[in-house]
Design an enzyme around this catalytic site. Structure first.
Site, PDB file in Angstrom:
ATOM      1  N   GLU A  68      52.763  38.413  45.621  1.00 23.14           N
ATOM      2  CA  GLU A  68      52.297  39.792  45.814  1.00 23.14           C
ATOM      3  C   GLU A  68      53.164  40.602  46.770  1.00 23.14           C
ATOM      4  OE1 GLU A  68      50.265  40.657  43.750  1.00 23.14           O
ATOM      5  OE2 GLU A  68      49.466  38.737  43.122  1.00 23.14           O
ATOM      6  N   GLY A  69      54.472  40.457  46.629  1.00 22.41           N
ATOM      7  CA  GLY A  69      55.388  41.107  47.547  1.00 22.41           C
ATOM      8  C   GLY A  69      55.690  40.162  48.688  1.00 22.41           C
TER       9      GLY A  69
END
Length: 598
Positions: free
Chosen positions: A440-441
């Site tokens: 997620e990043g």
């Protein structure tokens, strides 16, 4: 591998003290979430996690999910465990009753999610992705899409995925090439390949609903030209049941370091004429829709760090109590003693315990801010809570997952050579934990989000308000006793953090490299100071209960000791990060690119 038991007492205490459960349940949306309901939910979740989900953790690691004739087969027992999860109504805890949910606080749902994740991280990723899909459709889907998909997703009968990454476009989502072509009936044909799709195919649910980013004809370049589509594995028929197979195929599974039971798929869309999908939200606004899903997921990924740290800590404690080696240093020449009596092992266990409780408090505090942002009693309360939630989300995601990796590594160290042997199972926790700082990043992206966007929101209003709240609470500490000993360490930490925030906020556009160079150490300092403050709040609450003769004295005294250990042993190194934050980027670029060659 030792069994897992959810830390019910600590979860309950954190919800009560850090989330301020009484004030949360005074909100109109949560009046039914009484303390009795909260505790009952946690205790029932603890039973399912310990009795059903945790026993599959090692089996899942050894068997893994397999691709057989184009279909993903999960390890034995996973499908039955997921059915029990769905039948218990667990997937819909925090979602609207309009779609079959229970309308309970996100903070409570997050606490429950901790038990699944600690029990079996690979298993927990499936419902986590589904919950993100629900968020995206709830906020951006048309009425028709909501009616068709939300109830099935909320109950967990159908699962959801997030499809961003492509072979040529990792974190740079704007480089994606998947395309969507319009049909006459309002649907779209989707073409392209997506990689790293967690639970992109499996045999645990009757349908899988993919949320897919793609470009429409004539769309602008970069992220401004991306749209979001719902693409089901099976097209719903007239009665809303899974019908014809859509043109989406799992062509391979990634062979990963950990989370072997979680199928990480390469999905191919459109090999047979185009996968049918429907637009979510407005055309070319897909990133806005997806960020609704991703921000929710980032808090849940931060929770993975909490959960895997708790699981590793429990196993390390059990081993340290049983493993006998060497005499106690205070009794030379004596018999061997359990290694939990040795100072270095105590240091590692206390570090694991303090860090785990700090990031648990951080994640829950973040989740309660989300609840207040959605359901606060006034516009001002909702706005302030949203600002706090936005500020904390990158910190929760990155700080908690970094500490998850560090804590699982310490668990291996406590086991010594046996920790490096797979049969003990402790190495699995380390292998499973290592993906969370990437999900997620990456954590570097989270740090840049913190210093580049979140720190600057409304002229720095939100971090200034948070820091003032910490100062106010420090003013409430007694000057004597264990609580008084916390003050100088937290004051030093907060002063350093505030100076770092001011320095970063003063950088103009021509100093973005300097800002980027300080981003990661600043996030680390931010997480440590906030974590220390939240442990201080728990220690203050513990002392109040002790003074009133309430609660378990041993548990409450341990809370105070843990807060002191964090402040005295773990916070000073974070305070010293003020130098690296403000030193600039010159040394990072002092070597030419060629100088990095072997």
């Amino acid at each position: 591998m030792t069994s897992y038991r959810a830390p019910v007492k600590d979860i309950q205490f954190t919800l009560e003290t850090i989330c301020d459960w009484p004030s949360l349940t005074r909100l109109d949306a949560f009046v039914d979430a009484t303390p009795d309901v909260m505790l009952a939910v946690i205790e029932e979740a603890a039973k399912l996690s310990a009795q059903v989900i945790a026993p599959l953790n090692r089996k899942g690691d050894l068997e893994g999910s397999r691709l057989v004739d184009g279909k993903v087969v999960t390890p034995d027992g996973f499908a039955d465990a997921y059915r029990q999860y769905v039948d218990g109504g667990w997937n819909g805890l925090s979602f609207s009753p309009d779609w079959g949910g229970q309308g309970l606080p996100f903070a409570l749902a997050l606490a429950v999610q901790e038990t699944w994740t600690a029990a079996n991280m690979a298993f927990s990723l499936c419902p986590m992705l589904t919950q993100g899909a629900i968020e995206a459709l709830t906020h951006h889907g048309s009425d028709a899409l909501k009616a068709l998909y939300l109830e099935k997703l909320v109950t967990g009968e159908w699962t959801g995925t997030m499809n961003l990454t492509e072979p040529q476009a990792g974190s740079d989502v704007g480089a994606l090439k998947s395309r969507a072509e319009p049909n006459d009936d309002g649907s779209w044909k989707i073409f392209g390949q997506k990689i790293y799709i967690t639970w992109g195919d499996h045999d645990m649910a009757e349908n899988i609903i993919h949320l897919v980013l793609a470009r429409t004809p004539g769309a602008p370049a970069g992220t401004k030209g991306i749209s979001l589509f719902v693409v089901p594995k099976f097209l719903p028929d007239a009665e809303g049941r899974p019908g014809a197979r859509n043109d989406v195929t799992c062509v391979s599974l990634e062979h990963k370091l950990g989370i072997h039971a979680s199928p990480t798929c390469v999905l191919q869309f459109g090999d047979e004429g185009g996968a049918i999908g429907w637009l979510v939200g407005e055309e070319n606004r897909g990133m806005r829709c997806m960020f609704t899903m991703m921000n929710h997921a980032r808090i849940n990924v931060g929770l993975q760090g909490v959960s895997i740290a708790e699981r590793a800590y429990q196993q390390a404690v059990a081993y340290a109590r049983d493993r006998v080696q060497s005499a106690d240093i205070s009794q030379p020449g004596g018999d061997g003693v359990p290694i939990i009596r040795h100072a270095d092992v105590r240091r590692m266990l206390m570090t694991m315990k303090a860090n785990t409780e700090a990031v648990r408090a951080l994640a829950y505090y973040n989740a309660a801010a989300v609840d207040r942002a959605h359901f606060g009693a006034s516009d001002d309360e909702r706005k302030a809570a949203q600002g706090l939630a936005d500020l904390l989300t990158p910190v929760t995601k990155a700080f908690a997952t970094d500490l998850g990796v560090e804590t699982t590594s310490l668990a291996i160290q406590i086991h010594g050579g046996m920790g490096y042997v797979e049969e003990t199972g402790v190495a699995q926790h380390y292998r499973d934990a290592r993906i969370a700082p990437i999900y997620e990043g990456t954590n570097g992206i989270q740090a840049m989000d913190l210093v580049g966007r979140k720190l600057m929101m409304e002229g720095g209003l939100h971090w200034r308000e948070l820091f003032q709240q910490i100062r106010d609470d420090l003013g409430d500490l007694p000057s004597q006793g264990d609580l008084g000993l916390l003050a100088p360490y937290l004051e030093d930490g907060l002063d350093a953090l505030q100076n770092a925030a001011i320095w970063l906020s003063g950088n103009d556009a021509d100093k973005m490299r300097d800002t980027a160079a300080g981003a990661a150490p600043f996030l680390r300092m931010f997480g440590a100071v906030v974590g220390g403050w939240l442990l201080m709040k728990q220690a203050m609450a513990a002392q109040e209960r002790l003074d009133a003769g309430e609660g378990d004295p041993a548990f409450l005294k341990a809370k105070i000791t843990t807060a002191r250990f964090f402040a005295e042993q773990l916070l000073p190194p974070a305070t010293a990060l003020l130098g690296p934050v403000t030193r600039g980027s010159a040394l990072l670029y002092a070597l030419d690119e060629e100088d990095f060659a072997a």
